[in-house]
Design a protein around this motif. Structure first.
Motif, mmCIF file in Angstrom:
data_model
loop_
_atom_site.group_PDB
_atom_site.id
_atom_site.type_symbol
_atom_site.label_atom_id
_atom_site.label_comp_id
_atom_site.label_asym_id
_atom_site.label_seq_id
_atom_site.Cartn_x
_atom_site.Cartn_y
_atom_site.Cartn_z
ATOM 1 N N SER A 61 0.834 -1.195 0.000
ATOM 2 C CA SER A 61 0.000 0.000 0.000
ATOM 3 C C SER A 61 0.871 1.248 0.000
ATOM 4 O O SER A 61 1.869 1.333 0.715
ATOM 5 C CB SER A 61 -0.906 0.008 1.232
ATOM 6 N N ASP A 447 -2.315 -3.484 2.739
ATOM 7 C CA ASP A 447 -1.814 -4.160 1.541
ATOM 8 C C ASP A 447 -2.901 -5.016 0.899
ATOM 9 O O ASP A 447 -3.034 -5.057 -0.333
ATOM 10 C CB ASP A 447 -0.606 -5.020 1.894
ATOM 11 N N ALA A 450 -5.465 -2.727 -0.817
ATOM 12 C CA ALA A 450 -4.909 -2.172 -2.052
ATOM 13 C C ALA A 450 -4.859 -3.233 -3.146
ATOM 14 O O ALA A 450 -5.162 -2.957 -4.319
ATOM 15 C CB ALA A 450 -3.514 -1.611 -1.788
#
Length: 584
Positions: A61, A447, A450
């Motif tokens: 991210s 993460d 994303a």
């Protein structure tokens, strides 16, 4: 109340503190300079070396964690004598807490009544728990409560308190009007405390890594081999905490008996005196590091120019020295590891893994719920504003304090288990580990979110109907969730030293420890292909050369002294060689 000194610090005391800060910087900065060289070498070798395939395919991210701003009315215990007074409180995005006389003063840009950085504070919402903590500050005065005035400190019950306690600073006592307001402030303050505490640990800059290594080595040279939470905060805050811990026993012995007042009034006065000392030390540490900044910038630039062209030669030189050290200490070290480490390692690994496993499972559950909501909304309203709102809410999940509290709470519950490591290992860094687990949960969620959004954007087109789009999202959902367990081996991340005998010696020992830890993690996680991905660690390629050449005679070689029992100072596994023992 009474109980506060007529003047927190006189001129002589301030001069003494300046001298103490100057001594600290004079002893610390040479260590910092040396670690800057090691950190630059580590970064360059990582950039130029072979890129190891990562166990997870999640995208990283690009959004950085941030303190969520929060504001609202509170009451604060302040003044002399302290009284509950209404204020308007503001938590800034930089983690600074400010309070104003009223809302209009804040909106008109007026001066605040007070402010503080949240680094190092602990938030309590129980009045009884806070009073026990306050009484423990001056245990010799516990019998003096009856001598205090009738309206003594905090005798009146507080319905929705927010107590901010710091080991070296004045306590901050607030109260909210409702339980809902207390809950909102609790989430905001806890988030600010956590993010302010791990600013150095999150940084990938060579200077930050070098600073943390330098603090650890400096404290080892001072005889401190345990682990605690002293490295929470900025560089100046860390050095301030180091010096405050060194000076606290003497400060307590010299000044506490002279404080006026009794009971909690005296304890309150003690926190005010500590706050004045802390402020003076912090100002000196900040000024010293600021003065060092131009030299540090010049040194980093020079190191980059000199190390990068010769990095291969430097690494070969380092490998030669490491090989000699390994040969010399392998027998005693292996004996020491078998006796001191192997029996304890399963317990340590289990404790650390339990600290993160519950948090990661909460992340998985929360993430799955968010992705399910998106799929459900897509079937109901594929192009409506509610779908766009759901997508935005999903993207904000890692930064939503209320949602992520489920994950953070699991890490907080492990504090008791982590406390069990204090007696056998001298480990007192429970807060750092809890923050680390919470930060891991937030980074993992960021993460995963994303990754899901990018994959969804790639696979969804206007040609798909609602059912087709939902089916594709289901496949993306499964792919993202599949990656989550592979992060469980990333918890024990460490750094390394380079091109000093002491640093290379430490790497050799650490490399052996990491092999033991990796083996125990594989055994505990129950998967042959799970390894501890040690981010930023170069021990594995550096230490493998010649690692299988150990003989039985070497394994049965010397032994290290046993570690002391509980309560004694923790010593290194093996004493380092004297300077100049090994030459490249």
């Amino acid at each position: 109340m009474g109980g506060r000194p007529s003047s927190p610090l006189d001129k002589q005391q301030r001069q003494h503190l300046r001298g103490q800060v100057d001594t600290l910087l004079r002893n610390f900065l040479p260590c910092y300079r040396g670690q800057l060289a090691a950190s630059v070498l580590r970064q360059i070798s990582r950039e130029l070396g072979p890129q190891e395939p990562t166990g997870s395919q999640l995208l990283r991210s690009k959004k950085l964690p941030r303190v969520r701003e929060h504001r609202g009315p509170l009451t604060q215990l302040r003044g002399h004598p302290p009284r509950w007074q209404p204020i308007f409180c503001v938590l800034r995005g930089d983690g600074r807490l400010e309070w104003f006389s009223h809302k209009e003063e804040y909106e008109n840009g007026g001066h605040c009544l007070g402010s503080t950085a949240l680094t190092g504070y602990t938030l309590l919402t129980s009045q009884r728990e806070y009073l026990r903590l306050l009484d423990a500050l001056c245990p010799e005065s516990l019998g003096d409560h009856t001598q205090e005035e009738p309206d003594s400190l905090l005798e009146v019950p507080v319905s929705f308190p927010l107590f901010l306690q710091h080991p070296f600073r004045r306590h901050l006592c607030f109260s909210a009007a409702t339980r809902e307001a207390q809950h909102a402030w609790r989430l905001a303050l806890q988030g600010g405390i956590r993010l302010q505490g791990i600013v150095l640990q999150r940084s990938q800059a060579p200077a930050a890594r070098a600073f943390l290594d330098a603090v650890r080595l400096y404290r080892q040279h001072q005889g401190h081999f345990g682990d605690d939470d002293v490295t929470l905060g900025s560089d100046a805050e860390v050095l301030t905490a180091v010096l405050m811990r060194e000076q606290l026993p003497a400060l307590r012995a010299q000044t506490l008996p002279g404080l006026r007042g009794a009971g909690r009034a005296r304890a309150w006065a003690w926190t005010e005196l500590l706050d004045a000392v802390h402020a003076a030390v912090l100002a000196g540490a900040s000024a010293g590091l600021c003065a060092f900044q131009p030299e540090k910038d010049e040194l980093l630039a020079s190191l980059e120019k000199t190390i990068r062209p010769d990095v291969d030669q430097l690494l070969r030189q380092r490998a030669r020295v490491a090989g000699r050290l390994r040969t010399d200490i392998r027998g005693p070290l292996e004996s020491c590891l078998r006796r001191e480490v192997d029996p304890q390692l399963p317990r340590v690994v289990q404790t650390l893994l339990r600290t993160v496993e519950a948090s990661l499972e909460a992340v998985r559950t929360l993430l799955a719920q968010g992705m399910d909501r998106l799929s459900h909304r897509l079937r109901q309203s594929p192009s409506g504003t509610r779908l766009r709102r759901e997508v935005y809410s999903f993207g904000e999940m890692p930064w939503d304090l209320a949602l992520m509290q489920t994950c953070y709470r699991e890490a907080e519950r492990s504090r008791g288990r982590l406390g069990q490591l204090a007696a056998p290992f001298g480990f007192l860094g429970m807060q750092s580990l809890v923050f680390g687990a919470q930060d891991l949960a937030q980074q993992l969620m960021a993460d995963a979110v994303a990754t899901f959004l990018q994959l969804a954007d790639q696979c969804l087109t206007t040609a798909l109907n609602c059912d087709q789009a939902a089916q594709r999202l289901e496949r993306v959902r499964g792919r993202v969730l599949k990656e989550l367990p592979e992060f469980e081996g990333d918890v024990l991340a460490v750094g390394s030293q380079a091109l000093t005998t002491e640093g290379i010696y430490e790497d050799v020992i650490r490399g052996c420890l990491l092999q033991r830890i990796d083996q125990e993690l594989k055994k505990t996680l129950g998967a042959n292909d799970v390894s501890c991905t040690l981010d930023g660690c170069l021990e594995v390629p550096w230490e493998q050369e010649g690692a299988d050449e150990e003989t039985e005679a070497e394994r049965e070689g010397g032994a290290c002294p046993r570690q002391p029992d509980s309560g004694a100072q923790i010593q290194p596994l093996c004493p380092p060689p004297s300077p100049g023992t090994f030459r490249s």
